[in-house]
Design a protein around this motif. Structure first.
Motif, PDB file in Angstrom:
ATOM      1  N   CYS A  36     -35.198  10.743  39.179  1.00 59.95           N
ATOM      2  CA  CYS A  36     -34.557  11.005  40.478  1.00 59.95           C
ATOM      3  C   CYS A  36     -33.961   9.759  41.107  1.00 59.95           C
ATOM      4  O   CYS A  36     -32.950   9.849  41.824  1.00 59.95           O
ATOM      5  CB  CYS A  36     -35.581  11.634  41.432  1.00 59.95           C
ATOM      6  SG  CYS A  36     -36.156  13.272  40.939  1.00 59.95           S
ATOM      7  N   HIS A 447     -38.939  14.046  45.221  1.00 65.94           N
ATOM      8  CA  HIS A 447     -37.995  13.962  46.345  1.00 65.94           C
ATOM      9  C   HIS A 447     -38.738  13.837  47.678  1.00 65.94           C
ATOM     10  O   HIS A 447     -38.265  13.149  48.587  1.00 65.94           O
ATOM     11  CB  HIS A 447     -37.076  15.176  46.354  1.00 65.94           C
ATOM     12  CG  HIS A 447     -35.972  15.099  45.343  1.00 65.94           C
ATOM     13  ND1 HIS A 447     -35.107  14.022  45.272  1.00 65.94           N
ATOM     14  CD2 HIS A 447     -35.597  15.959  44.352  1.00 65.94           C
ATOM     15  CE1 HIS A 447     -34.237  14.223  44.294  1.00 65.94           C
ATOM     16  NE2 HIS A 447     -34.515  15.389  43.715  1.00 65.94           N
ATOM     17  N   GLU A 451     -37.837  10.708  49.976  1.00 67.95           N
ATOM     18  CA  GLU A 451     -37.274  10.932  51.314  1.00 67.95           C
ATOM     19  C   GLU A 451     -38.179  10.368  52.401  1.00 67.95           C
ATOM     20  O   GLU A 451     -37.703   9.752  53.359  1.00 67.95           O
ATOM     21  CB  GLU A 451     -37.056  12.431  51.531  1.00 67.95           C
ATOM     22  CG  GLU A 451     -35.926  13.004  50.676  1.00 67.95           C
ATOM     23  CD  GLU A 451     -35.873  14.514  50.726  1.00 67.95           C
ATOM     24  OE1 GLU A 451     -36.677  15.109  51.490  1.00 67.95           O
ATOM     25  OE2 GLU A 451     -35.049  15.106  49.993  1.00 67.95           O
ATOM     26  N   SER A 456     -34.665   7.265  48.707  1.00 67.85           N
ATOM     27  CA  SER A 456     -33.731   8.162  48.043  1.00 67.85           C
ATOM     28  C   SER A 456     -32.429   7.410  47.752  1.00 67.85           C
ATOM     29  O   SER A 456     -31.938   6.637  48.584  1.00 67.85           O
ATOM     30  CB  SER A 456     -33.432   9.385  48.907  1.00 67.85           C
ATOM     31  OG  SER A 456     -34.600  10.139  49.112  1.00 67.85           O
TER      32      SER A 456
END
Length: 458
Positions: A36, A447, A451, A456
């Protein structure tokens, strides 16, 4: 930048043949964070004192995870139950002695490495700077080299995350204060459960002491507190109230994914596994909290009332843990219910996937969990799960699992009997899971961390 401490994960894989629950969560979470946010995720390990951390290459970690996932273990090694002779003090099984010797060697190596670092000259610094410049030109931070010092790599505003269980480091609060005060970084913590605090009867005394001291000193310093479940978040808040502790961050549940690889074709099914559709599966380390003894009682009653020929085999899949000496002795004494209970010790990932694929259904009677990973894995494999209705387990199973009271053998016996007696309903249950169940995704967990910590990628 998100710096992830994997010291305890590397130590665990150095002392055990296969990863267990927390280690599997950490390895999958690490993998997903790299996917990610590849340019903002780095890994470190502690090599000496509380301020001494060095980078670990993601490539090195991938190789280690791959080796651990398929490393086979001798049944004779892992099934032997440790026995503590009365009056002789704590007993250390042979594998524990080897682990201690290995740890002593590692500690000496760390001391020498630390002395070498302290005496590092300008030539060494120039060489490392050149290597860092070369790595920067590759524009691929997850593949950077191991061995760079965190103190020279981290910058103010970076985040340091502990996703595992480094509770053996009693001085970890010094690390956190150094990170926050000297390096101007923020500190994040993932808490898997609070079982050693609220259910110490199911834990080793050393774990209870280490866990309690560690969280009492480190938790108040955490800028970000994550938990695996809402139930664990409530336990963290309860603990903070009990200790009159002010938290800097409200505990944030991130959930847990279902890290189950695709199984091999049926023709490649590992030979040591029982035939498909002949068994019920219980995936877990064998320890008192997991409640294996209750399943032994239930299976013996099933055999008494139905006859052995009409009862599927019960498969325990996992390594032998603590506080199960009596259980192992009883199983040996009853000849593992004449083979109606089998132990698949420390299954590889391939074996585990095949076990899920071939089972009638799974059971998970644990007395307390921070999530209930085997429940998620069972459902992700399309297999029904009969599980304990306590703590966080219903969060893992939702409406797709069926629940019982883990303290009530009669309740477990009833639900298992009903499931065995209605094969058509079992088929319909499997079909519903396969059609409508959506496994929790590790990407969602990652995530939420990225976040919350501001890491991110744009």
């Amino acid at each position: 930048m998100l710096w992830i401490d994997i010291t305890d994960l590397l130590d665990y894989l150095g002392q055990h043949s296969r990863p267990s629950g927390i280690q599997r969560v950490v390895s999958e979470l690490a993998r997903t964070l790299v996917e990610c946010a590849p340019e903002r995720t780095r890994f470190v390990r502690r090599f000496a004192g509380p301020y001494d951390f060095e980078t670990v290459s993601w490539r090195d970690m991938e190789v280690l995870f791959a080796e651990a996932s398929e490393r086979t273990v001798s049944r004779q090694v892992v099934q032997a139950a440790p026995f503590s002779p009365a009056g002789t003090g704590p007993f250390i099984p042979p594998q524990g002695l080897f682990a201690l010797i290995r740890e002593a060697v590692n500690m000496q190596a760390s001391v020498f490495r630390h002395l070498n670092r302290l005496g590092e000259n300008l030539t060494g610094r120039f060489r490392r700077a050149f290597r860092q410049s070369s790595l920067h030109s590759q524009n691929s931070l997850p593949h950077s080299a191991s061995g760079l010092l965190l103190s020279e790599q981290a910058r103010p505003g970076d985040v340091f995350l502990v996703p595992g269980s480094p509770w053996n480091f009693a001085d970890y609060a010094r690390t956190v204060r150094w990170l926050r005060d000297s390096r101007r970084m923020t500190f994040g913590l993932l808490i898997h459960d609070m079982i050693p605090v609220f259910n110490p009867e199911w834990c080793d005394r050393g774990v209870i002491a280490n866990f309690t001291i560690w969280h009492r000193t480190v938790l108040p310093l955490a800028d970000h507190v994550f938990t695996t479940s809402a139930a664990t978040a409530r336990d963290v808040q309860k603990y903070a109230r009990q200790e009159r502790m002010s938290l800097l961050s409200e505990p944030a549940p991130i959930g847990i994914g279902a890290p189950l690889p695709r199984s091999a074709p049926a023709s490649d099914r590992p030979t040591r596994l029982p035939p498909p559709d002949s068994y019920v599966l219980f995936v877990s380390t064998l320890e008192a909290r997991k409640n294996h003894i209750q399943m032994v009682r239930v299976w013996r009653r099933l055999m008494e009332e139905r006859g052995a020929a009409h009862v599927p085999t019960l498969v325990f899949a996992g390594r032998v843990g603590w506080l199960v000496q009596d259980l192992m002795q009883q199983l040996d004494g009853m000849n593992w219910l004449d083979g109606k209970i089998r132990h698949i010790a420390s299954p590889t990932d391939r074996e585990l996937a095949s076990l899920y694929d071939g089972c009638l259904f799974t059971v998970f009677p644990s007395l307390a969990e921070g999530w209930g990973l085997p429940v998620s894995e069972s459902l992700a494999s399309g297999k029904p799960c009969l599980a304990s209705g306590t703590t966080a387990i219903p969060e893992a199973g939702g409406s797709f699992a069926r629940y019982f009271d883990p303290d009530n053998a009669g309740d477990i016996f009833r639900i298992i009997s009903e499931t065995l007696d209605d094969p058509q309903a079992l088929v319909a249950w499997k079909d519903r899971i396969r059609r409508t169940y959506r496994p929790p995704q590790w990407q969602d967990c990652a995530h939420r961390i990225l976040e919350r910590t501001g890491c991110s990628q744009p």
